[in-house]
Design a protein around this motif. Structure first.
Motif, PDB file in Angstrom:
ATOM      1  N   LYS A 154       0.006   7.728  -6.193  1.00  0.00           N
ATOM      2  CA  LYS A 154      -0.892   6.658  -5.735  1.00  0.00           C
ATOM      3  C   LYS A 154      -1.184   5.690  -6.877  1.00  0.00           C
ATOM      4  CE  LYS A 154      -3.098   9.527  -2.223  1.00  0.00           C
ATOM      5  NZ  LYS A 154      -4.257  10.352  -1.923  1.00  0.00           N
ATOM      6  N   GLU A 158      -0.026   1.541  -6.899  1.00  0.00           N
ATOM      7  CA  GLU A 158      -1.039   0.483  -6.793  1.00  0.00           C
ATOM      8  C   GLU A 158      -0.698  -0.800  -7.555  1.00  0.00           C
ATOM      9  OE1 GLU A 158      -3.762  -1.330  -4.931  1.00  0.00           O
ATOM     10  OE2 GLU A 158      -3.175   0.709  -4.413  1.00  0.00           O
ATOM     11  N   PRO A 159      -0.282  -0.735  -8.838  1.00  0.00           N
ATOM     12  CA  PRO A 159       0.048  -1.994  -9.532  1.00  0.00           C
ATOM     13  C   PRO A 159       1.211  -2.745  -8.876  1.00  0.00           C
ATOM     14  CG  PRO A 159       0.099  -0.126 -11.063  1.00  0.00           C
ATOM     15  CD  PRO A 159      -0.181   0.411  -9.703  1.00  0.00           C
ATOM     16  N   ARG A 161       1.916  -2.728  -5.646  1.00  0.00           N
ATOM     17  CA  ARG A 161       1.357  -3.358  -4.441  1.00  0.00           C
ATOM     18  C   ARG A 161       0.586  -4.624  -4.810  1.00  0.00           C
ATOM     19  NH1 ARG A 161      -0.724   1.784  -1.043  1.00  0.00           N
ATOM     20  NH2 ARG A 161       1.177   2.127   0.142  1.00  0.00           N
ATOM     21  N   ARG A 162      -0.226  -4.542  -5.864  1.00  0.00           N
ATOM     22  CA  ARG A 162      -1.003  -5.717  -6.303  1.00  0.00           C
ATOM     23  C   ARG A 162      -0.073  -6.862  -6.687  1.00  0.00           C
ATOM     24  NH1 ARG A 162      -4.504  -1.997  -8.765  1.00  0.00           N
ATOM     25  NH2 ARG A 162      -3.588  -2.352 -10.809  1.00  0.00           N
ATOM     26  N   GLU A 163       1.001  -6.554  -7.409  1.00  0.00           N
ATOM     27  CA  GLU A 163       1.951  -7.581  -7.827  1.00  0.00           C
ATOM     28  C   GLU A 163       2.622  -8.219  -6.609  1.00  0.00           C
ATOM     29  OE1 GLU A 163       4.240 -10.222  -9.975  1.00  0.00           O
ATOM     30  OE2 GLU A 163       2.416  -9.151 -10.529  1.00  0.00           O
ATOM     31  N   ARG A 164       2.971  -7.420  -5.629  1.00  0.00           N
ATOM     32  CA  ARG A 164       3.591  -7.959  -4.411  1.00  0.00           C
ATOM     33  C   ARG A 164       2.617  -8.894  -3.695  1.00  0.00           C
ATOM     34  NH1 ARG A 164       6.502  -4.268  -0.008  1.00  0.00           N
ATOM     35  NH2 ARG A 164       8.323  -4.685  -1.272  1.00  0.00           N
ATOM     36  N   MET A 165       1.348  -8.505  -3.632  1.00  0.00           N
ATOM     37  CA  MET A 165       0.336  -9.353  -2.991  1.00  0.00           C
ATOM     38  C   MET A 165       0.163 -10.657  -3.775  1.00  0.00           C
ATOM     39  SD  MET A 165      -0.682  -8.011  -0.225  1.00  0.00           S
ATOM     40  CE  MET A 165      -2.179  -8.896   0.144  1.00  0.00           C
ATOM     41  N   ARG A 166       0.148 -10.578  -5.075  1.00  0.00           N
ATOM     42  CA  ARG A 166      -0.009 -11.759  -5.915  1.00  0.00           C
ATOM     43  C   ARG A 166       1.140 -12.735  -5.660  1.00  0.00           C
ATOM     44  NH1 ARG A 166       1.731 -14.077 -10.046  1.00  0.00           N
ATOM     45  NH2 ARG A 166       3.202 -12.508 -10.720  1.00  0.00           N
ATOM     46  N   ARG A 167       2.361 -12.224  -5.567  1.00  0.00           N
ATOM     47  CA  ARG A 167       3.522 -13.075  -5.309  1.00  0.00           C
ATOM     48  C   ARG A 167       3.459 -13.696  -3.909  1.00  0.00           C
ATOM     49  NH1 ARG A 167       6.859  -8.691  -7.260  1.00  0.00           N
ATOM     50  NH2 ARG A 167       7.565  -8.514  -5.110  1.00  0.00           N
TER      51      ARG A 167
END
Length: 177
Positions: A154, A158-159, A161-167
């Motif tokens: 997990k 998480e990092p 997922r955050r990077e994908r959201m940022r992009r």
């Protein structure tokens, strides 16, 4: 060396590695594992432990040599391939590390479930280092299906997922001036 002295040396080396507070403990663990290897030089478990100790001492070339000895003595042992993959990743030899971790997955036996979480994490970390973030995310997600309680997996996911959201939230050109 008495029959049980090998086991005693291995146990002492593991205890020192597991609870080390400084390099002195690691060097002492290395001495114990060397004594065990003098008694049983063909024991892959001792070579794996030696590799882990040397890796903790930041001697990656020596750790790789010990991991290679473990793989040579136990070519079908998932743990030996996993340890080799981890050292190769530390050496930033990511394509070789990925091949080694894939070998570890192929050689998983019925008693190797304890290794699954670490294998998925290592594979995902290697894929991420190779700039294959989507494959790394998929590997973390597959690992979580197999090990749903894994805080390690997990935390690794998480990092990404955050990077994908940022992009996904890019600025659209042509907005108000």
């Amino acid at each position: 060396m008495r029959h049980d002295e090998f086991d005693d040396c291995m146990e002492m080396a593991r205890a020192l590695l597991g609870g080390y507070e400084g390099a002195g403990d690691l060097w002492e663990a290395n001495e114990y594992v060397n004594r065990a290897l003098r008694a049983r030089p063909s024991e892959p478990e001792a070579w794996i432990l030696k590799s882990q100790i040397l890796s903790s001492l930041d001697d990656d070339p020596a750790a790789l040599a010990a991991a290679e000895m473990a793989v040579r003595r136990a070519p079908r042992a998932a743990e030996a391939h996993y340890v080799r993959a981890a050292v190769l990743a530390d050496l930033e030899r990511y394509p070789d590390a990925l091949k080694a971790v894939e070998r570890a997955f192929r050689h998983m036996g019925p008693d190797d479930d304890w290794l699954l979480e670490d294998l998925y994490y290592e594979k995902a970390a290697i894929l991420d280092a190779l700039d294959r973030a989507d494959e790394a995310m998929a590997t973390f997600e597959t690992g979580l299906k197999r090990c749903p309680e894994s805080s390690l997996l997990k935390a690794g996911l998480e990092p990404l997922r955050r990077e994908r959201m940022r992009r996904a939230f890019t600025v659209i050109p042509g907005g108000r001036r």
